[in-house]
Write a protein that holds these residues in place. Structure first.
Motif, mmCIF file in Angstrom:
data_model
loop_
_atom_site.group_PDB
_atom_site.id
_atom_site.type_symbol
_atom_site.label_atom_id
_atom_site.label_comp_id
_atom_site.label_asym_id
_atom_site.label_seq_id
_atom_site.Cartn_x
_atom_site.Cartn_y
_atom_site.Cartn_z
ATOM 1 N N GLY B 120 0.793 -1.064 -0.133
ATOM 2 C CA GLY B 120 -0.023 0.062 -0.033
ATOM 3 C C GLY B 120 0.938 1.238 -0.134
ATOM 4 N N TYR B 121 2.057 1.287 0.778
ATOM 5 C CA TYR B 121 2.790 2.352 0.695
ATOM 6 C C TYR B 121 3.306 2.925 -0.771
ATOM 7 N N GLN B 122 3.759 1.892 -1.273
ATOM 8 C CA GLN B 122 4.347 2.028 -2.424
ATOM 9 C C GLN B 122 3.388 2.791 -3.488
ATOM 10 N N ALA B 124 0.619 4.105 -2.404
ATOM 11 C CA ALA B 124 0.165 5.588 -1.737
ATOM 12 C C ALA B 124 1.341 6.748 -2.197
ATOM 13 N N THR B 125 2.515 6.387 -2.512
ATOM 14 C CA THR B 125 3.438 7.282 -2.412
ATOM 15 C C THR B 125 3.742 7.537 -4.018
ATOM 16 N N GLY B 126 2.814 7.020 -4.842
ATOM 17 C CA GLY B 126 2.890 7.217 -6.283
ATOM 18 C C GLY B 126 4.070 6.453 -6.912
ATOM 19 N N ARG B 127 4.050 5.153 -6.474
ATOM 20 C CA ARG B 127 5.160 4.196 -7.177
ATOM 21 C C ARG B 127 4.259 3.335 -8.007
ATOM 22 N N ASN B 128 4.362 3.316 -9.235
ATOM 23 C CA ASN B 128 4.037 2.351 -10.092
ATOM 24 C C ASN B 128 4.388 1.092 -9.805
ATOM 25 N N PHE C 22 -5.239 5.517 6.061
ATOM 26 C CA PHE C 22 -4.205 4.399 5.364
ATOM 27 C C PHE C 22 -3.187 3.925 6.342
ATOM 28 N N ALA C 291 8.752 5.228 -13.229
ATOM 29 C CA ALA C 291 8.308 4.518 -12.090
ATOM 30 C C ALA C 291 7.335 5.212 -10.832
ATOM 31 N N PHE C 292 7.479 6.456 -10.800
ATOM 32 C CA PHE C 292 6.578 7.248 -9.805
ATOM 33 C C PHE C 292 5.818 7.839 -10.786
ATOM 34 N N ASP C 293 4.551 8.325 -10.189
ATOM 35 C CA ASP C 293 3.706 9.224 -10.918
ATOM 36 C C ASP C 293 3.579 10.570 -10.302
ATOM 37 N N THR C 295 1.453 11.463 -7.988
ATOM 38 C CA THR C 295 0.810 11.550 -6.548
ATOM 39 C C THR C 295 2.122 11.705 -5.661
#
Lengths: 103, 134, 565
Positions: B120-122, B124-128, C22, C291-293, C295
């Motif tokens: 979830g944290y990945q 939630a922190t925007g990691r695809n 969360f 790898a990061f969007d 968000t």
């Protein structure tokens, strides 16, 4: 690691509590070093270890070399003195007159 | 010696024949992530690791996916059920374990671990996660 | 068993990270998983070998006499309520005290394995956990204990530390790294987080748009101490997590797994070479651009809201100045234990956990409650754990300092020794630790007692003591470092001189053969005599004298031989 020399006692940690345990002459683990069975030769100790190893109850069954003089048994290495006596065990030679670790 | 394949849902399938040695890549032999490019066009890759504490399988699996591998991705190692969601999120299709290991870590344990939202944290922190982009 | 809790009303919003739904759901899930793992271990479904990495992921170690639970205090920040909760845990499941560590965490030395799921559940009630406080994974991110309060701050490092905490928590690729991985971050002009002694050290610097990061890689103490070097400069905030992910991924692939003592990133860097490492990082980032969007920055901004810098209400400082004029003990305490604050009418108070003769970093449950009460009453309910194993109340009005001092006196917590010889740090050593080769706490106690009467004379001096080469006591970077070893079955203590922390981090120079405990005290006597004789003036510190004169003469004093010079 230096080679283990007899005499030895058998020690482990309790799986449930982590407490230091010694194998006693009655075939039970006890928490008091004084209650440990002393094995004069390594073969006898190995036979005993094979019998006591119970993975469900203890962790890290090991032989602890001891010194016996005038019927007083004590571990040879200071690490084992500390394991037997707990934090603040006095193993430096002589009195140092400092406050022990509060437990 | 037979083995068992555990899929993403935790389901067991017996593996009758040994895995084709051409497919197997030992993670210890990978020289760098760039070397994964040579594997990208294969139909199947089996990442082998010596123990469950060798975390290279996860990173290598994800990078293989990110570099464009679309085939079947297996890990051959006695992973723990707790590691199934990690492998899944890195793009692994199934884990191949020994029969002995499968006896102790039985199917219900794997199925239990396959459930639920993880990492979830990945997210939630925007990691695809690779499963989304691979 | 657990006392009724008495909370002081929180006058203003806490300046600490506030858990959202969360975060809370995640912790509950995690406790359930751990409970199941403990049950499987007890039923025999998991062997000790298999269970060990799982318990370590949740901070549960097996030490010499008992299990040990290491609880994360992320970047050293905790609320008064959390501190009070820790006191309750100490009494309910442990022996009424806890040990604050050099990594800004707290550990309990006597929990039972069967109780650990309940303890983790109690921690979850406090928005706390023990995740990734051990094991071969990314550990608790440490930072400046004065973050958000320091005068010289470029930016508060804690929002970034929390961001990194979230990214690294339960990261699917990084739970089985070759070895532990430590990240420290500093936001001040001076570095109070010893970032160059970490696998990754992050330094906030002024950037093109707001702040940016300088990234130091490959530092670490331990068997092969290395000072980390700056590998990337001026990394934009949005590029931070991609850089961290690339660095840890490359380490995960190349770090050695065949030898525990060669498994840290510092050794890998030496083996693959810096240029090749950087090339791999660049190649990795090329393939992981998305790898990061978007968000990711939104999350950061939400975190930043929790830590928002606020102007604290001004208070009339008259009671402070009156007490300063009237009370020399107060004056002395202020000069030692109180640090200037970014806001003139405020200060940061360091509560010493180094009363002479006590185990450094230990606090009893009642002391924890007293510190929590003071934080509620005078410090916006916020506390910090410093890597020097003290507790800090970061925001206290000058006007309240006399009242804080009074309460500290009553609790036996007013030890006025910050920065002096008795404010030493020591790892748990062989009194507790299964890895230790010698004891460190008794050495620290003996030094504190022996030099108590002359510590003002000796002036600022830091001693760091480790009970084995893993160097949890950071001995390499102490003015005086002491390393306890096992020499043919006898405890033996090696001395290093001239270590420094901060951006000019330097490793101390090893002096020579080690000493027995008794010899060590005599050697230190001679060392301090030499320092007092050689110092240029009473304001030249021990460290400055060693730097000016070199170690030769001090080495001669340690061994009691004639100084050739």
């Amino acid at each position: 690691m230096a080679k283990v020399q007899a005499p030895v006692v058998i020690s482990a940690n309790c799986l449930l509590t982590g407490a230091v345990l010694y194998w006693g002459p009655d075939g039970q683990w006890c928490t008091d070093f004084a209650g440990a069975q002393v094995y004069g030769d390594l073969d006898a100790a190995a036979v005993a270890v094979a019998a006591v190893t119970d993975p469900a109850a203890v962790i890290g069954v090991d032989l602890v070399p001891v010194r016996v003089s005038n019927e007083v048994v004590e571990p040879r290495h200071y690490r084992e003195v500390i394991r037997a006596d707990g934090p603040g065990a006095s193993v430096f030679p002589g009195e140092r007159g400092i406050v022990r670790v509060s437990v | 010696m037979t083995s068992v394949s555990v899929d993403q849902s935790g389901a067991f399938t017996p593996v009758a024949a040994p895995l084709a040695s051409d497919d197997v890549v030992d993670v210890a032999d990978i020289e760098g992530f760039a070397a994964l490019d040579a594997l990208v066009s294969r139909d199947r890759v089996v990442l082998r690791a010596a123990s469950c504490s060798d975390g290279r399988v996860f990173g290598v699996a994800r990078q293989l996916r990110r570099r464009g591998f679309r085939g079947v991705l297996l890990v051959e190692a006695n992973l723990l059920p707790d590691q199934l969601p990690m492998a899944t999120s890195c793009g692994v299709d199934a884990i191949v374990i020994t029969e002995t290991h499968a006896l102790r870590c039985a199917e219900p344990q794997w199925r239990l671990k396959a459930q639920g939202e993880r990492f979830g944290y990945q997210r939630a922190t925007g990691r695809n996660l690779s499963s989304e982009v691979g | 068993m657990v006392q009724a809790l008495q909370y002081f009303p929180v006058k203003e919003g806490l300046f600490v990270y506030r858990y959202n739904d969360f975060d809370r759901t995640f912790l509950r899930e995690r406790v359930l998983q751990y409970r199941d793992q403990v049950e499987r271990r007890l039923s025999g479904a998991l062997t000790e070998e298999e269970f060990k990495p799982l318990r370590l992921m949740n901070g549960v170690y097996l030490q010499l006499h008992a299990y040990m639970l290491r609880i994360a205090v992320p970047y050293g920040t905790l609320s008064a309520q959390q501190m009070r909760g820790l006191a309750d845990i100490a009494e309910r499941w442990d022996r009424g005290y806890g040990h604050f560590t050099t990594r800004q965490n707290i550990q309990f030395n006597w929990p039972k394995l069967v109780d650990t799921p309940d303890i983790l559940e109690a921690l979850a009630d406090l928005d706390m956990h023990a995740i990734q406080t051990s094991g071969n994974t990314i550990r608790n991110v440490t930072t400046d204990h004065l973050a958000g309060a320091a005068l010289d701050e470029i930016a508060d490092p804690r929002p970034y530390a929390e961001w990194i905490r979230q990214w690294s928590t339960d990261h699917p690729e990084f739970q089985f790294l070759p070895r532990k991985f430590k990240i420290a971050i500093s936001g001040g002009v001076s570095d109070r987080a010893v970032i160059r002694a970490h696998d990754i050290g992050l330094r906030l610097v002024p950037g093109m748009e707001g702040v940016a990061f300088d990234i130091y890689v490959g530092g670490g103490l331990g068997r092969t101490p290395v000072v980390g070097n700056r590998v990337f400069e001026q990394v934009a905030v949005g590029d931070l997590l991609p850089h961290l992910e690339a660095i840890v991924s490359v380490y995960n692939l190349h770090g050695r797994r065949d030898n525990k003592y060669k498994s840290r990133i510092k050794i890998m860097l030496r083996e693959v070479g810096l240029d090749s490492f950087k090339e791999e990082i660049i190649d990795y980032m090329k393939h992981n651009k998305d790898a990061f969007d978007k968000t990711v920055l939104k999350v950061l901004n939400e975190i930043k809201d929790s830590f928002k810098v606020q102007v604290l209400a001004p208070k009339d400082g008259a009671p402070y100045w009156e007490r300063i004029d009237a009370d020399p003990a107060f004056r002395e305490w202020v000069s030692r234990n109180v640090t200037p604050h970014r806001q003139e009418e405020y200060a940061s108070v360091t509560i010493s956990l180094k009363a002479h003769g006590q185990a450094p970093g230990d606090a009893t449950a009642s002391q924890m409650r007293a510190m929590a009460d003071m934080a509620d009453q005078f410090g916006f309910s916020e506390l910090r754990v410093s890597h020097q194993q003290n507790i800090v109340i970061p925001h206290v009005a000058l006007a309240d300092l006399p009242a804080v001092f009074e309460q500290l006196l009553q609790q036996g917590l007013a030890t006025t020794n910050i920065g002096l010889i008795s404010d030493l740090i020591a790892c748990p050593g062989m009194d507790y630790c299964a890895l230790a080769t010698a004891r460190s706490i008794p050495i620290g106690q003996a030094i504190a007692m022996r030099y108590q009467s002359m510590e003002q004379l000796l002036g600022p001096l830091n001693i760091k003591i480790s009970g084995c080469i893993n160097a949890c006591g950071h001995h390499h970077v102490g003015d005086i470092g002491i390393l306890g070893l096992d020499k043919a079955g006898v405890e033996n203590y090696q001395v290093t001189l001239g270590g420094r922390s901060g951006l000019d981090t330097a490793l101390g120079e090893k002096m020579g053969p080690g000493f027995s405990e008794g010899e060590l005290m005599n050697a230190l006597d001679r060392l301090f005599d030499r320092y007092l004789m050689l110092r240029a003036s009473s304001s030249e510190t021990f460290a400055e004298a060693v730097q000016r004169l070199g170690t030769e003469s001090f080495k001669a004093a340690l061994y009691g031989v004639e100084d050739a010079a």
